[in-house]
Design a protein around this motif. Sequence first.
Motif, PDB file in Angstrom:
ATOM      1  N   GLY A 109       0.739  -1.179  -0.035  1.00 21.36           N
ATOM      2  CA  GLY A 109      -0.101  -0.038   0.068  1.00 21.36           C
ATOM      3  C   GLY A 109       0.867   1.338   0.087  1.00 21.36           C
ATOM      4  N   ILE A 110       1.949   1.197   0.712  1.00 18.67           N
ATOM      5  CA  ILE A 110       2.970   2.387   0.769  1.00 18.67           C
ATOM      6  C   ILE A 110       3.475   2.692  -0.759  1.00 18.67           C
ATOM      7  N   GLY A 116       5.453   9.466   1.492  1.00 22.63           N
ATOM      8  CA  GLY A 116       5.522  10.716   1.809  1.00 22.63           C
ATOM      9  C   GLY A 116       3.874  11.216   1.682  1.00 22.63           C
ATOM     10  N   SER A 117       2.940  10.485   1.133  1.00 17.85           N
ATOM     11  CA  SER A 117       1.505  10.935   1.127  1.00 17.85           C
ATOM     12  C   SER A 117       0.900  10.688   2.566  1.00 17.85           C
ATOM     13  N   PRO A 118      -0.394  11.261   3.005  1.00 19.66           N
ATOM     14  CA  PRO A 118      -1.120  10.890   3.995  1.00 19.66           C
ATOM     15  C   PRO A 118      -1.096   9.180   4.145  1.00 19.66           C
ATOM     16  N   ALA A 119      -1.768   8.574   3.128  1.00 20.24           N
ATOM     17  CA  ALA A 119      -2.016   7.261   3.182  1.00 20.24           C
ATOM     18  C   ALA A 119      -0.541   6.468   3.405  1.00 20.24           C
ATOM     19  N   ALA A 124       2.376   3.159   6.948  1.00 15.62           N
ATOM     20  CA  ALA A 124       3.603   2.814   7.734  1.00 15.62           C
ATOM     21  C   ALA A 124       3.458   2.335   9.157  1.00 15.62           C
ATOM     22  N   GLU A 125       2.464   3.177   9.726  1.00 17.02           N
ATOM     23  CA  GLU A 125       2.308   2.847  11.107  1.00 17.02           C
ATOM     24  C   GLU A 125       1.838   1.271  11.200  1.00 17.02           C
ATOM     25  N   TYR A 130       2.476  -4.324  12.624  1.00 20.04           N
ATOM     26  CA  TYR A 130       2.495  -5.803  12.032  1.00 20.04           C
ATOM     27  C   TYR A 130       3.937  -6.414  12.084  1.00 20.04           C
ATOM     28  N   GLY A 131       4.959  -5.619  11.610  1.00 19.54           N
ATOM     29  CA  GLY A 131       6.267  -6.224  11.783  1.00 19.54           C
ATOM     30  C   GLY A 131       6.714  -6.380  12.976  1.00 19.54           C
TER      31      GLY A 131
END
Length: 156
Positions: A109-110, A116-119, A124-125, A130-131
């Motif tokens: 998805g990233i 750098g996008s809000p999504a 990333a969080e 999950y990592g």
Amino acid sequence: MADTTAAAERMALILAEGGLQKATARVMAAFLFADSESVTATELTEELGVSSGSVSGAIKMLSTVGLIERVPAPGSRREHYRLREGAWATLMSAQNGTVQAMFEAADQGIAAAGKGSPAARRLAEMRDFYGFMFRELPALVDRWRALRTAGPGSDA
């Protein structure tokens, strides 16, 4: 013999609120509160007042995730099932595949959203969480199993 009906129904409600289908949650609660070591699908159908199809589907799902297992029942023509010993650790171990899939989906998805996008920031969080879970869950399950093996009151 204690009447555990209300406690079992409360457990089923909590399991259903946690995402299980209602019939599956009630079957799981029935396994948890069973007075015998094993039960048959027919016994569950009668006890819960649900269709045999609902019980069959619940048994299949609970077996697939490792919570219950089929057991031998000499002298019986019916299939007997019981809550698997170590079921909760087995379930969490199996969850690693789901945790890994969520990690990978967030990572993809990233890439799709663009760094750098809000999504991408939100994803990333998710990926980082999950990592972390994927790395930590096996050690937690191992510690749990060691505690269970060491016996009650142990700090293993």
